[in-house]
Design an enzyme around this catalytic site. Structure first.
Site, PDB file in Angstrom:
ATOM      1  N   ASP A  56     132.670  14.254 123.736  1.00  0.00           N
ATOM      2  CA  ASP A  56     134.122  14.113 123.768  1.00  0.00           C
ATOM      3  C   ASP A  56     134.724  15.357 123.121  1.00  0.00           C
ATOM      4  O   ASP A  56     134.455  15.639 121.954  1.00  0.00           O
ATOM      5  CB  ASP A  56     134.512  12.842 122.995  1.00  0.00           C
ATOM      6  CG  ASP A  56     136.010  12.608 122.950  1.00  0.00           C
ATOM      7  OD1 ASP A  56     136.766  13.408 123.524  1.00  0.00           O
ATOM      8  OD2 ASP A  56     136.419  11.609 122.319  1.00  0.00           O
ATOM      9  N   ASP A  94     137.886  15.002 129.536  1.00  0.00           N
ATOM     10  CA  ASP A  94     137.174  15.606 128.397  1.00  0.00           C
ATOM     11  C   ASP A  94     136.118  14.703 127.779  1.00  0.00           C
ATOM     12  O   ASP A  94     135.719  14.913 126.647  1.00  0.00           O
ATOM     13  CB  ASP A  94     138.192  16.042 127.336  1.00  0.00           C
ATOM     14  CG  ASP A  94     138.780  14.870 126.576  1.00  0.00           C
ATOM     15  OD1 ASP A  94     139.003  13.823 127.202  1.00  0.00           O
ATOM     16  OD2 ASP A  94     138.988  14.987 125.362  1.00  0.00           O
ATOM     17  N   GLU A  95     135.666  13.682 128.513  1.00  0.00           N
ATOM     18  CA  GLU A  95     134.636  12.784 127.977  1.00  0.00           C
ATOM     19  C   GLU A  95     133.565  12.526 129.018  1.00  0.00           C
ATOM     20  O   GLU A  95     133.884  12.232 130.166  1.00  0.00           O
ATOM     21  CB  GLU A  95     135.242  11.417 127.612  1.00  0.00           C
ATOM     22  CG  GLU A  95     136.220  11.444 126.480  1.00  0.00           C
ATOM     23  CD  GLU A  95     136.687  10.040 126.101  1.00  0.00           C
ATOM     24  OE1 GLU A  95     137.544   9.943 125.223  1.00  0.00           O
ATOM     25  OE2 GLU A  95     136.206   9.052 126.703  1.00  0.00           O
TER      26      GLU A  95
HETATM   27 MG   LIG Z   1     138.755  14.063 123.421  1.00  0.00          MG
END
Ligand SMILES: [Mg+2]
Length: 383
Positions: free
Chosen positions: A12, A106-107
């Site tokens: 993350d 973003d993960e």
């Molecule tokens: Mg993040």
């Protein structure tokens, strides 16, 4: 090192949008940066770690954030930049893992079970991936390795920012025990209230015999599932997210037509279904192509980029309709029409316009139940 029966890596990026702003302009490093729209109506989409001590966080009105942190440097969202960084990160995870599931821009989750011969030390693997992501993008991310997706995610959340966590097999329950019960996925605000009322606070409380009967009254047959989660047991697999770069639909008519209203209605119906599919997949389209084939089989197409990636068909329709009308030639009959949505990217999660997302979520629930016709879009499929 003993082989894990299952090994999940979760990554993350720390404060993705705010960190991206620093990548684009390194002079912002360490400064109180936040990404969002300007006051009076704008909201904060992402707050850097430098502004969090002031109480600034995402989804807060920008006007309020500026009161809390008068030196706040407000940066507008830059979707093209996020998209480029996402692609660069994807190249890194594709290099390391046989299958990666990017659950948002973003993960990601990756299954490293079969990589243990190559990378026997999970901490070293996590470190290597973390460094490779930083080298490719300049973004710092927190990585956690565990035997399941939920434990890996909670471990990463507990080690942000710039963290690296390994939850060894057999230690999941001990890691989870002191955390708030509400941090388990699937426990919403309403359930949280009920838990509070009966005195359940931590994940270990969910396993306490003295809470067994009130919990059973609350959850019934679901209780064993939740208790398994509380012990860190979950076998939800890593499902590679869709690689598909476009999504389209076209149809050949029974009779050639030169009726603009009919063509509009056809494409509007297709668009409603395609946009619904995008939203279900958590994607947005950066471009579209409208396609017409006339009675003599001559094909014409028009391709355009949306001003920003969209998955909201009422907004997409304006541009698509304009392209259709400009493509239609006078005194020409058409035998086929279609629309394709391209440059698919992960959607931004409605951060920028939450009201609109709620309206769309309501619409999606209706479409799931009754189809696009239920909301009067007249989806026409003739195949
Ligand atoms: Mg993040």
């Amino acid at each position: 090192m003993a082989k894990w029966f299952r090994q999940i890596v979760f990554g993350d990026v720390d404060a993705m949008f705010a960190s991206a702003a620093v990548v684009a302009d390194p002079s912002l490093a360490g400064k109180p940066v936040a990404v969002g729209g300007p006051p009076p109506r704008g909201i904060i989409a992402a707050a850097s770690y430098a502004v969090r001590p002031f109480g600034v966080h995402s989804a807060m009105p920008t006007a309020h954030a500026l009161k809390l942190c008068p030196n706040l440097i407000l940066v507008p969202p830059d979707r093209a930049l996020y998209r480029r960084l996402h692609e660069q990160m994807r190249q890194v995870t594709d290099r390391f893992f046989p299958a990666t599931e990017w659950s948002s821009i973003d993960e990601f989750y990756a299954d490293a079970t079969d990589l243990q011969l190559l990378h026997p030390d999970p901490a070293a693997l996590g470190r290597t991936v973390k460094d490779a992501l930083f080298e490719a993008t300049g973004l710092r991310c927190t990585i956690a390795v565990a035997t399941s997706k939920p434990v890996a995610k909670l471990a990463a959340d507990a080690h942000k920012p710039d963290g690296l966590a390994v939850i060894e097999p057999g230690t999941e329950a001990a890691f989870l025990a002191p955390r708030p019960a509400t941090s388990l996925s699937g426990i919403g605000p309403k359930t949280a209230e009920s838990l509070e009322r009966i005195g359940v606070r931590t994940i270990s409380d969910l396993l306490e015999p003295r809470f067994e009967s009130p919990l059973r009254r609350m959850w019934g047959k679901r209780l064993p599932v939740i208790q398994a989660l509380a012990r860190g047991i979950d076998d939800d697999p890593v499902v590679p997210d869709r690689e598909q770069k476009s999504l389209g639909h076209e149809t050949t008519f029974d009779h050639d037509t030169d009726d603009p209203a009919f063509l509009e209605k056809t494409l509007r119906g297709f668009l409603a279904e395609l946009a619904h599919e995008l939203r279900v997949e958590g994607l947005a389209a950066g471009s579209f192509t409208v396609k017409l084939k006339d009675a003599t089989h001559r094909l014409t197409t028009k391709q355009h980029h949306f001003p920003k990636p969209l998955n909201d068909d009422p907004m997409m329709w304006r541009d698509i309709r304009a392209a259709l009308l400009s493509l239609m030639a006078p005194r020409t009959k058409y035998r086929l029409a279609g629309v394709t949505l391209g440059d698919l990217v992960p959607a931004m999660g409605g951060l920028f316009d939450q009201r609109r997302s709620r309206a769309l979520a309501a619409m999606d629930a209706i479409i799931e139940k009754h189809g696009t016709k239920a909301i009067g879009l007249g989806g026409i499929r003739e195949e």
